[in-house]
Design a protein around this motif. Sequence first.
Motif, PDB file in Angstrom:
ATOM      1  N   ASP A  95      43.309  27.193  48.267  1.00 15.81           N
ATOM      2  CA  ASP A  95      42.733  27.945  48.286  1.00 15.81           C
ATOM      3  C   ASP A  95      41.611  28.558  47.154  1.00 15.81           C
ATOM      4  O   ASP A  95      41.212  29.462  46.387  1.00 15.81           O
ATOM      5  CB  ASP A  95      43.174  29.920  48.590  1.00 15.81           C
ATOM      6  CG  ASP A  95      44.418  28.994  47.087  1.00 15.81           C
ATOM      7  OD1 ASP A  95      44.410  28.766  46.125  1.00 15.81           O
ATOM      8  OD2 ASP A  95      45.407  29.800  46.951  1.00 15.81           O
TER       9      ASP A  95
ATOM     10  N   ASN B  84      52.659  31.898  43.576  1.00 13.77           N
ATOM     11  CA  ASN B  84      51.773  32.907  42.237  1.00 13.77           C
ATOM     12  C   ASN B  84      52.203  32.950  40.876  1.00 13.77           C
ATOM     13  O   ASN B  84      51.496  32.896  39.851  1.00 13.77           O
ATOM     14  CB  ASN B  84      51.683  33.913  42.269  1.00 13.77           C
ATOM     15  CG  ASN B  84      50.422  34.812  41.697  1.00 13.77           C
ATOM     16  OD1 ASN B  84      49.510  34.860  41.596  1.00 13.77           O
ATOM     17  ND2 ASN B  84      51.391  36.322  41.122  1.00 13.77           N
TER      18      ASN B  84
ATOM     19  N   THR C  58      56.138  34.804  50.237  1.00 15.75           N
ATOM     20  CA  THR C  58      54.741  35.526  49.981  1.00 15.75           C
ATOM     21  C   THR C  58      54.332  34.795  51.681  1.00 15.75           C
ATOM     22  O   THR C  58      54.424  34.269  52.489  1.00 15.75           O
ATOM     23  CB  THR C  58      54.375  34.771  49.317  1.00 15.75           C
ATOM     24  OG1 THR C  58      53.724  33.899  49.106  1.00 15.75           O
ATOM     25  CG2 THR C  58      54.575  35.388  47.944  1.00 15.75           C
ATOM     26  N   SER C  59      52.888  35.395  52.285  1.00 13.32           N
ATOM     27  CA  SER C  59      52.825  34.912  52.826  1.00 13.32           C
ATOM     28  C   SER C  59      51.898  33.673  53.075  1.00 13.32           C
ATOM     29  O   SER C  59      51.419  33.257  54.519  1.00 13.32           O
ATOM     30  CB  SER C  59      51.535  36.297  53.675  1.00 13.32           C
ATOM     31  OG  SER C  59      50.423  35.637  52.740  1.00 13.32           O
ATOM     32  N   VAL C  60      51.156  33.378  52.271  1.00 13.65           N
ATOM     33  CA  VAL C  60      50.519  31.873  52.423  1.00 13.65           C
ATOM     34  C   VAL C  60      49.666  31.698  52.925  1.00 13.65           C
ATOM     35  O   VAL C  60      48.992  30.848  53.604  1.00 13.65           O
ATOM     36  CB  VAL C  60      51.644  30.853  52.506  1.00 13.65           C
ATOM     37  CG1 VAL C  60      50.995  29.192  52.102  1.00 13.65           C
ATOM     38  CG2 VAL C  60      53.364  30.365  52.133  1.00 13.65           C
TER      39      VAL C  60
ATOM     40  N   TYR D 126      59.037  41.137  51.209  1.00 14.64           N
ATOM     41  CA  TYR D 126      57.855  41.043  50.623  1.00 14.64           C
ATOM     42  C   TYR D 126      57.684  41.733  49.193  1.00 14.64           C
ATOM     43  O   TYR D 126      58.127  40.584  47.586  1.00 14.64           O
ATOM     44  CB  TYR D 126      56.506  40.986  51.357  1.00 14.64           C
ATOM     45  CG  TYR D 126      55.426  40.918  50.148  1.00 14.64           C
ATOM     46  CD1 TYR D 126      54.935  39.682  50.183  1.00 14.64           C
ATOM     47  CD2 TYR D 126      54.666  41.690  49.494  1.00 14.64           C
ATOM     48  CE1 TYR D 126      54.253  39.657  49.614  1.00 14.64           C
ATOM     49  CE2 TYR D 126      53.822  41.249  48.688  1.00 14.64           C
ATOM     50  CZ  TYR D 126      53.377  40.506  49.119  1.00 14.64           C
ATOM     51  OH  TYR D 126      52.333  39.561  47.674  1.00 14.64           O
TER      52      TYR D 126
HETATM   53  C1  LIG Z   1      46.360  30.363  36.927  1.00 12.91           C
HETATM   54  C2  LIG Z   1      45.949  31.491  38.703  1.00 12.91           C
HETATM   55  C3  LIG Z   1      44.852  31.035  39.091  1.00 12.91           C
HETATM   56  C4  LIG Z   1      44.325  31.299  40.670  1.00 12.91           C
HETATM   57  N1  LIG Z   1      43.239  30.583  41.528  1.00 12.91           N
HETATM   58  C5  LIG Z   1      42.990  31.193  43.077  1.00 12.91           C
HETATM   59  C6  LIG Z   1      42.390  30.118  43.434  1.00 12.91           C
HETATM   60  O1  LIG Z   1      41.593  29.932  43.161  1.00 12.91           O
HETATM   61  N2  LIG Z   1      42.546  31.617  44.887  1.00 12.91           N
HETATM   62  C7  LIG Z   1      43.553  32.559  45.242  1.00 12.91           C
HETATM   63  O2  LIG Z   1      42.995  33.192  46.655  1.00 12.91           O
HETATM   64  N3  LIG Z   1      44.053  32.746  44.882  1.00 12.91           N
HETATM   65  C8  LIG Z   1      44.755  32.651  43.329  1.00 12.91           C
HETATM   66  N4  LIG Z   1      45.610  33.121  42.091  1.00 12.91           N
HETATM   67  C9  LIG Z   1      45.669  34.432  43.054  1.00 12.91           C
HETATM   68  C10 LIG Z   1      47.927  34.312  43.290  1.00 12.91           C
HETATM   69  O3  LIG Z   1      48.452  33.232  43.154  1.00 12.91           O
HETATM   70  C11 LIG Z   1      47.212  33.710  44.820  1.00 12.91           C
HETATM   71  O4  LIG Z   1      46.345  34.045  45.856  1.00 12.91           O
HETATM   72  C12 LIG Z   1      48.610  33.999  45.927  1.00 12.91           C
HETATM   73  O5  LIG Z   1      49.321  32.853  45.220  1.00 12.91           O
HETATM   74  C13 LIG Z   1      48.722  33.318  47.209  1.00 12.91           C
HETATM   75  O6  LIG Z   1      49.741  33.457  48.425  1.00 12.91           O
HETATM   76  P1  LIG Z   1      49.626  33.936  48.935  1.00 12.91           P
HETATM   77  O7  LIG Z   1      48.793  33.521  50.262  1.00 12.91           O
HETATM   78  O8  LIG Z   1      51.643  33.440  49.254  1.00 12.91           O
HETATM   79  O9  LIG Z   1      50.139  35.275  48.432  1.00 12.91           O
HETATM   80  P2  LIG Z   1      50.279  36.996  49.205  1.00 12.91           P
HETATM   81  O10 LIG Z   1      51.359  36.918  47.732  1.00 12.91           O
HETATM   82  O11 LIG Z   1      51.204  36.737  50.102  1.00 12.91           O
HETATM   83  O12 LIG Z   1      49.777  37.700  49.000  1.00 12.91           O
HETATM   84  C14 LIG Z   1      48.253  37.625  50.265  1.00 12.91           C
HETATM   85  C15 LIG Z   1      47.000  37.652  49.768  1.00 12.91           C
HETATM   86  O13 LIG Z   1      46.842  38.593  48.557  1.00 12.91           O
HETATM   87  C16 LIG Z   1      45.819  37.591  47.688  1.00 12.91           C
HETATM   88  N5  LIG Z   1      46.204  37.414  46.329  1.00 12.91           N
HETATM   89  C17 LIG Z   1      47.600  37.955  46.028  1.00 12.91           C
HETATM   90  N6  LIG Z   1      47.904  37.672  45.132  1.00 12.91           N
HETATM   91  C18 LIG Z   1      46.665  37.312  44.616  1.00 12.91           C
HETATM   92  C19 LIG Z   1      46.265  37.406  43.003  1.00 12.91           C
HETATM   93  N7  LIG Z   1      46.686  37.558  41.492  1.00 12.91           N
HETATM   94  N8  LIG Z   1      44.641  37.447  43.101  1.00 12.91           N
HETATM   95  C20 LIG Z   1      44.369  37.049  43.364  1.00 12.91           C
HETATM   96  N9  LIG Z   1      44.082  37.576  44.915  1.00 12.91           N
HETATM   97  C21 LIG Z   1      45.780  37.506  45.016  1.00 12.91           C
HETATM   98  C22 LIG Z   1      45.512  36.420  48.476  1.00 12.91           C
HETATM   99  O14 LIG Z   1      44.443  36.348  49.228  1.00 12.91           O
HETATM  100  C23 LIG Z   1      46.284  36.213  49.151  1.00 12.91           C
HETATM  101  O15 LIG Z   1      46.393  34.875  50.368  1.00 12.91           O
HETATM  102  C24 LIG Z   1      45.254  32.432  41.315  1.00 12.91           C
HETATM  103  C25 LIG Z   1      46.587  33.292  40.259  1.00 12.91           C
HETATM  104  C26 LIG Z   1      47.015  32.555  38.758  1.00 12.91           C
HETATM  105  C27 LIG Z   1      47.378  33.195  38.633  1.00 12.91           C
END
Ligand SMILES: Cc1cc2nc3c(=O)[nH]c(=O)nc-3n(C[C@H](O)[C@H](O)[C@H](O)COP(=O)(O)OP(=O)(O)OC[C@H]3O[C@@H](n4cnc5c(N)ncnc54)[C@H](O)[C@@H]3O)c2cc1C
Length: 370
Positions: free
Chosen positions: A174, A143, A37-39, A21
């Motif tokens: 999300d 992200n 990433t974890s989605v 990761y």
């Molecule tokens: C313009 C923009 C809009 C976004 N809108 C949202 C949204 O509406 N809801 C949302 O949950 N996230 C949002 N994000 C943050 C992030 O993109 C997503 O949380 C992330 O892509 C989710 O994928 P993952 O579960 O594989 O993340 P992983 O990388 O596996 O991370 C694990 C968890 O950590 C949290 N996380 C990770 N990165 C971020 C981050 N940058 N900001 C906040 N939390 C994070 C999430 O809950 C995620 O599931 C946004 C980012 C951007 C740049």
Amino acid sequence: MTRDAGLERLSAFLAEAGTAYAQARNTDRGPDEPATTSVLSPYLRRRLLTEAEVAAAATAALGAEAAASYVSEVFWRTYFKGHLETHPEAWTRYLSEAADQRARLASEPGLRRTYEKAVAGRTGIDGFDAWAGDLAATGWLHNHARMWFASIWIFTLRLPWQLGADFFLRHLLDGDPASNTLSWRWVAGLHTRGKPYRARAENIRRFTEDRHDPAGLDEDPSPLAEAMPPREVPLRPADAAPDGPVALLLHVDDLHPESLPVGGARVARISGLLAHAEGVTDRVRGADGAALADALARAAAHFGCEAAPFRDGWAGDLPVVTAWAPLGPSAAALPPDCLRLRRDWDARAWPLATRGFFRLKRAIPDLMAA
Ligand SMILES: Cc1cc2nc3c(=O)[nH]c(=O)nc-3n(C[C@H](O)[C@H](O)[C@H](O)COP(=O)(O)OP(=O)(O)OC[C@H]3O[C@@H](n4cnc5c(N)ncnc54)[C@H](O)[C@@H]3O)c2cc1C
């Protein structure tokens, strides 16, 4: 969208992508390849899985050092929640500005044409068009793709950021008032004032492994500005659950009733409130409905009482308790006399989220130990 499905995804992530990761998380391989990433965000957003259990599972499976980058990302979510709770104007202004910008679409044909091309993925910008299509088709984006998309939206297409945030909130599985609004503000250079996120073609080529090579990006834009940043306000205090019988009202911001801090209360009735952001897709509505149904069934089994439909009088004369709903549609729809319980995770972290992320980041080892 159920807790069991989230737990399955968590184990699969920890067994497969988890170890890579920290190195791989910025790479977006696209929707046809396994995610880097974890989605888990659709599950965390609804708290079908709690941040505490996901962070603890990652630490147990990967070791504290290897899990640090993942746990830190989970805390970004907590940071944005705490920041919005203490800067509610960021949300209320966004809501009214998004409504103003939607009204402009009706009266300004030039703006409407650019907007319609952007949301339909017909701008001709490589990458951007694919991400618009992926978002509409799947309800999720990596992200890095969200960062590139938002930056191109604001600085190359020169569209209002509020319309982009609105487009995301309608489609994202999300979709979250805090993470979405504050991330768009961050890309625009409003959250970390004067420091916009600049999408660059070289960075997009590299982190999409040459799948996308956009031309014509504005790679050196000026940040957006606003007269006054959202004001900081004190965190609103939470309530405690009374001892004795209570009615528990679930909502889609917190769907793990088994771990709610109900203290000496005895849950004797259960119901669920479904509230969405304006204009969300049927996919988002369906996910919310399924997640709430799953949580109601678990709550019924856990507390040993049937779930009742949410209508006047459902709670009888019992006091109604609910998990704290952070700013957003659930908080706006909850009956005013609910007792709102805050989890320890939020109570400890949110006071550290009033400024930048790094104050909270420094406290992560202590917060995890607690
Ligand atoms: C313009 C923009 C809009 C976004 N809108 C949202 C949204 O509406 N809801 C949302 O949950 N996230 C949002 N994000 C943050 C992030 O993109 C997503 O949380 C992330 O892509 C989710 O994928 P993952 O579960 O594989 O993340 P992983 O990388 O596996 O991370 C694990 C968890 O950590 C949290 N996380 C990770 N990165 C971020 C981050 N940058 N900001 C906040 N939390 C994070 C999430 O809950 C995620 O599931 C946004 C980012 C951007 C740049």
